[in-house]
Design a protein around this motif. Structure first.
Motif, PDB file in Angstrom:
ATOM      1  N   ALA A 516       0.839  -1.203   0.000  1.00  0.00           N
ATOM      2  CA  ALA A 516       0.000   0.000   0.000  1.00  0.00           C
ATOM      3  C   ALA A 516       0.870   1.248   0.000  1.00  0.00           C
ATOM      4  O   ALA A 516       0.580   2.224  -0.715  1.00  0.00           O
ATOM      5  N   ALA A 517       1.950   1.222   0.779  1.00  0.00           N
ATOM      6  CA  ALA A 517       2.865   2.362   0.791  1.00  0.00           C
ATOM      7  C   ALA A 517       3.511   2.545  -0.574  1.00  0.00           C
ATOM      8  O   ALA A 517       3.641   3.677  -1.068  1.00  0.00           O
ATOM      9  N   ALA A 518       3.900   1.448  -1.198  1.00  0.00           N
ATOM     10  CA  ALA A 518       4.518   1.549  -2.523  1.00  0.00           C
ATOM     11  C   ALA A 518       3.567   2.208  -3.512  1.00  0.00           C
ATOM     12  O   ALA A 518       3.966   3.058  -4.317  1.00  0.00           O
ATOM     13  N   GLY A 519       2.286   1.826  -3.480  1.00  0.00           N
ATOM     14  CA  GLY A 519       1.324   2.403  -4.401  1.00  0.00           C
ATOM     15  C   GLY A 519       1.128   3.894  -4.189  1.00  0.00           C
ATOM     16  O   GLY A 519       1.113   4.678  -5.148  1.00  0.00           O
ATOM     17  N   ALA A 520       0.969   4.295  -2.935  1.00  0.00           N
ATOM     18  CA  ALA A 520       0.766   5.713  -2.653  1.00  0.00           C
ATOM     19  C   ALA A 520       2.025   6.521  -2.971  1.00  0.00           C
ATOM     20  O   ALA A 520       1.944   7.637  -3.509  1.00  0.00           O
ATOM     21  N   LEU A 521       3.188   5.983  -2.647  1.00  0.00           N
ATOM     22  CA  LEU A 521       4.446   6.676  -2.954  1.00  0.00           C
ATOM     23  C   LEU A 521       4.628   6.840  -4.460  1.00  0.00           C
ATOM     24  O   LEU A 521       5.084   7.891  -4.933  1.00  0.00           O
ATOM     25  N   LEU A 522       4.268   5.814  -5.219  1.00  0.00           N
ATOM     26  CA  LEU A 522       4.418   5.886  -6.668  1.00  0.00           C
ATOM     27  C   LEU A 522       3.508   6.971  -7.252  1.00  0.00           C
ATOM     28  O   LEU A 522       3.928   7.766  -8.106  1.00  0.00           O
ATOM     29  N   SER A 523       2.252   7.009  -6.789  1.00  0.00           N
ATOM     30  CA  SER A 523       1.324   8.021  -7.293  1.00  0.00           C
ATOM     31  C   SER A 523       1.771   9.422  -6.908  1.00  0.00           C
ATOM     32  O   SER A 523       1.686  10.362  -7.716  1.00  0.00           O
ATOM     33  N   TYR A 524       2.241   9.563  -5.684  1.00  0.00           N
ATOM     34  CA  TYR A 524       2.686  10.887  -5.244  1.00  0.00           C
ATOM     35  C   TYR A 524       3.910  11.333  -6.038  1.00  0.00           C
ATOM     36  O   TYR A 524       4.027  12.504  -6.425  1.00  0.00           O
ATOM     37  N   ALA A 525       4.808  10.408  -6.315  1.00  0.00           N
ATOM     38  CA  ALA A 525       5.978  10.741  -7.133  1.00  0.00           C
ATOM     39  C   ALA A 525       5.565  11.168  -8.532  1.00  0.00           C
ATOM     40  O   ALA A 525       6.176  12.066  -9.128  1.00  0.00           O
ATOM     41  N   ALA A 526       4.511  10.534  -9.064  1.00  0.00           N
ATOM     42  CA  ALA A 526       4.044  10.900 -10.405  1.00  0.00           C
ATOM     43  C   ALA A 526       3.464  12.311 -10.435  1.00  0.00           C
ATOM     44  O   ALA A 526       3.523  12.990 -11.456  1.00  0.00           O
ATOM     45  N   LEU A 527       2.907  12.762  -9.319  1.00  0.00           N
ATOM     46  CA  LEU A 527       2.354  14.114  -9.249  1.00  0.00           C
ATOM     47  C   LEU A 527       3.416  15.174  -8.967  1.00  0.00           C
ATOM     48  O   LEU A 527       3.221  16.347  -9.282  1.00  0.00           O
ATOM     49  N   THR A 528       4.523  14.754  -8.351  1.00  0.00           N
ATOM     50  CA  THR A 528       5.513  15.723  -7.872  1.00  0.00           C
ATOM     51  C   THR A 528       6.858  15.644  -8.568  1.00  0.00           C
ATOM     52  O   THR A 528       7.660  16.577  -8.474  1.00  0.00           O
ATOM     53  N   GLY A 529       7.136  14.508  -9.222  1.00  0.00           N
ATOM     54  CA  GLY A 529       8.468  14.312  -9.783  1.00  0.00           C
ATOM     55  C   GLY A 529       9.517  13.994  -8.739  1.00  0.00           C
ATOM     56  O   GLY A 529      10.721  14.041  -9.026  1.00  0.00           O
TER      57      GLY A 529
END
Length: 659
Positions: A516-529
């Motif tokens: 779950a952390a991996a998924g949220a971190l990946l999405s947040y990285a996609a929004l922020t770079g």
């Protein structure tokens, strides 16, 4: 003196009138055990658990059993949903000692909390003999008992951790699909035999992989079987048989939140009418039966009513005739009322669509009205941050896909409750009840699933406070939960110290905290770079490469996140005024795209919300309208293709980038 009357947990309050001298989990119990020089008897369960109720009625409400417990032990009652960390460490011991687990879980431990004898449900005569036997062992050979507890703790702490590997490749994910095929039940859907649990995370992976056969057959079989409530919507926790006919009747928030999202994604991928119906019925059930007055969602509905499992849900032909009259025979055939449950009653199924939809609607409404007069199952109304995060994500997406703004508003209200009641600074409390925060710290899946839900809600609404709060929670994940080897512990580094710091990278009924952390971190990285968040997500997916080959069923969410990572994930920045229908059309086209892990940002070229306010979302920054018209930018890793200004062109761009 029973100390549970002031507990916030409905499960603990169910035991407040027991003659057992119960303690809540805490230092008071340990100090009392040391003072009296007696073991702890730790009983772990949850409010919707059928066998927990059975053991309570047989033993904990029995004066003689309570006398033995009070004389020989310090008795501690634990709600596993409030303290998943306590549940996890003692379940590890129970499984190690007995080769199985479950609830109620019964653990005998030293005054230091070291387990030395474990089990699950015990009938009263056996339980009474066990109480006397453990007492005799403690008084007759205490040194050996203490040594046994120390050895158990040493063995659990020295156990090998799951090895990690590189970020899964496309070939690894294909191996996972082949592994799932080996245990797939082609005749009845699902994986393995009885009992069958809804494989929500595996289905999400299969849908993201374009594998519509295994996923579709399973989703249809569940929706037509008794595990799905054919009158009121919503899914039971599992089916006791391999055909999805007879459920274990408790209904959990987490199952229904996960399944709501999956059925919405199934419709998005295939347009299946059944997917739409089940998604909307499940969403309506959530709002009707699980919503709390404060705007959150309750944890569970009990399996029992009037002391019988399933009584609220099952029907006999005679009961149908009483309610339906001349429609009864038609309903008996339609719902398979053939004695599938106990005492000639049946769980309703809907193996085929009705030949007369209008008649079906009338019959269903009359049965619902009659059922509403029955004694309802109990409801555990505590709000759990993790499961409400799952519900926020599901309702936000379902409301957008099916143009149901009330569902989006319900997601927003739940997120508001969590932000105002569960968040203190940047830290998160796991539970609340009646709008009052509980005292237990959030664990990894609370932070991760809430962040996931907030990112989904931001993508639907463009409201940047949700994006901002998700970032704060994920910073805590990186700073407080990291294990230094690329994974995450389930508890923070400043959490209460147990005899073991729990860490389980594999999925259970919900996504593992790590995935779950991996998924949220990946999405947040996609929004922020953010390279930091992206690298942490990829490192946390390393165990997927190990599980995919032989244990893919226990890595469904990790596999789904890995599929998104390999796809980019694709990022869509929709830029334009919030009140411009052209902006809304582009936004909707993005959210309807069947692209693994797609991340959507909505706002202005300054990076702010559509009204120009709020925090800056880097994906939006510098990406403006085209000749005054709202525009959509399709990107990967912040590298974007030429902007488009029509939904048709956006759909073409996204179709070209799927994979």
């Amino acid at each position: 003196m029973n100390r549970l009357q002031h507990a916030t947990s409905p499960y603990l309050q169910q035991h407040a009138a027991n003659p057992v001298d119960w303690f809540e989990w805490g230092q008071e119990a340990f100090e009392e055990a040391r003072r009296r020089e007696v073991p702890l008897l730790i009983s772990v369960g949850y409010s919707a658990c059928h066998w927990c109720h059975v053991m309570a009625h047989e033993s904990f409400e029995d004066d003689e059993t309570a006398r033995l417990m009070n004389a020989y032990f310090v008795n501690v009652k634990v709600d596993r949903e409030e303290r998943p960390d306590v549940d996890a460490v003692y379940m590890s011991a129970t499984q190690a000692m007995t080769q199985h687990g479950g609830w109620p879980m019964t653990v005998f431990a030293t005054p230091e909390g070291h387990p030395f004898y474990c089990g699950t449900y015990f009938p009263r005569p056996q339980f009474q003999r066990l109480l006397v036997g453990v007492h005799n062992a403690w008084t007759g050979d205490r040194e050996q008992v203490l040594e046994q507890g120390s050895k158990v703790v040493e063995a659990l702490n020295s156990g090998a951790t799951l090895p990690s590997g590189p970020l899964p490749t496309a070939e690894t994910l294909e191996l996972a699909v082949r592994n799932l095929e080996q245990s797939f039940d082609p005749a009845r859907g699902g994986f393995g035999g009885a009992p069958k649990f809804p494989p929500s995370m595996v289905l999400e992976f299969l849908l993201r992989s374009g594998e519509h056969d295994m996923s579709g057959r399973t989703l249809e079989a569940m929706a037509r079987g008794g595990i799905y409530d054919q009158l009121g919507g919503g899914f039971a926790r599992y089916s006791v048989d391999a055909e999805w006919v007879v459920p274990h009747f408790e209904k959990m928030l987490y199952d229904n939140a996960l399944l709501l999202r999956v059925y919405t994604h199934w419709w998005r991928a295939t347009g299946a009418p059944l997917a739409r119906r089940v998604a909307l019925e499940t969403a309506d059930w959530l709002l009707r039966e699980m919503r709390t007055p404060e705007g959150g969602f309750a944890s569970a509905l009990d399996a029992d009513s009037e002391g019988e499992e399933g009584r609220f849900y099952v029907w006999t032909p005679a009961q149908l005739r009483e309610v339906l009259g001349e429609d009864a025979d038609w309903a008996v055939d339609l719902f398979e009322v053939t004695g599938t449950f106990e005492h000639g009653s049946s769980v309703l199924q809907l193996l085929e669509d009705p030949d007369d939809p209008a008649r079906f609607a009338r019959v269903r409404a009359r049965l619902m009205a009659a059922r509403d007069q029955r004694v309802r199952p109990g409801r555990d109304d505590k709000v759990v941050a993790s499961w409400n995060g799952l519900a926020v994500a599901a309702l936000a997406e379902t409301g957008t896909v099916f143009e149901r703004p009330d569902l989006v508003e319900a997601a927003r209200a739940a997120a508001t409750l969590l932000a105002e009641t569960h968040v203190t600074g940047d830290r998160l409390l796991r539970t609340s009840r009646d709008g009052r925060p509980g005292r237990n710290a959030g664990v990894l899946d609370d932070y991760a699933n809430l962040a996931e839900g907030l990112i989904a809600l931001y993508g639907v609404t463009g409201e940047t406070p949700w994006f901002e709060l998700a970032g704060r929670l994920l910073d805590v994940v990186l700073d407080r939960f990291a294990d230094g080897r690329g994974g995450f512990f389930d508890t923070a580094d400043d959490a209460e110290r147990l005899f073991q710091r729990p860490q389980d990278p594999a999925d259970n009924a919900t996504p593992s905290g790590q995935f779950a952390a991996a998924g949220a971190l990946l999405s947040y990285a996609a929004l922020t770079g953010s390279a930091r968040h992206r690298e942490a997500a990829e490192a946390a997916l390393g165990t997927v490469s190990v599980l995919a080959r032989g244990h893919a069923r226990f890595a469904g969410w990790g596999l789904a996140v890995a599929r998104a990572a390999l796809a980019g994930p694709v990022e869509v920045a929709v830029v334009g005024p919030g009140d411009d229908p052209r902006t809304a059309a582009l936004h909707r086209a993005a959210l309807l795209a069947d692209v693994p892990g797609l991340v959507v940002a909505l706002g202005t070229e300054t990076g702010t919300a559509p009204d120009g306010a709020g925090a800056v979302v880097p994906l939006l920054k510098g990406r403006g309208p085209v000749e005054g018209a709202p525009a959509a930018y399709v990107c990967r890793g912040f590298t974007c293709r030429l902007p488009v200004t029509t939904p048709a062109d956006l759909r073409k761009e996204l179709a070209a980038w799927r994979g």
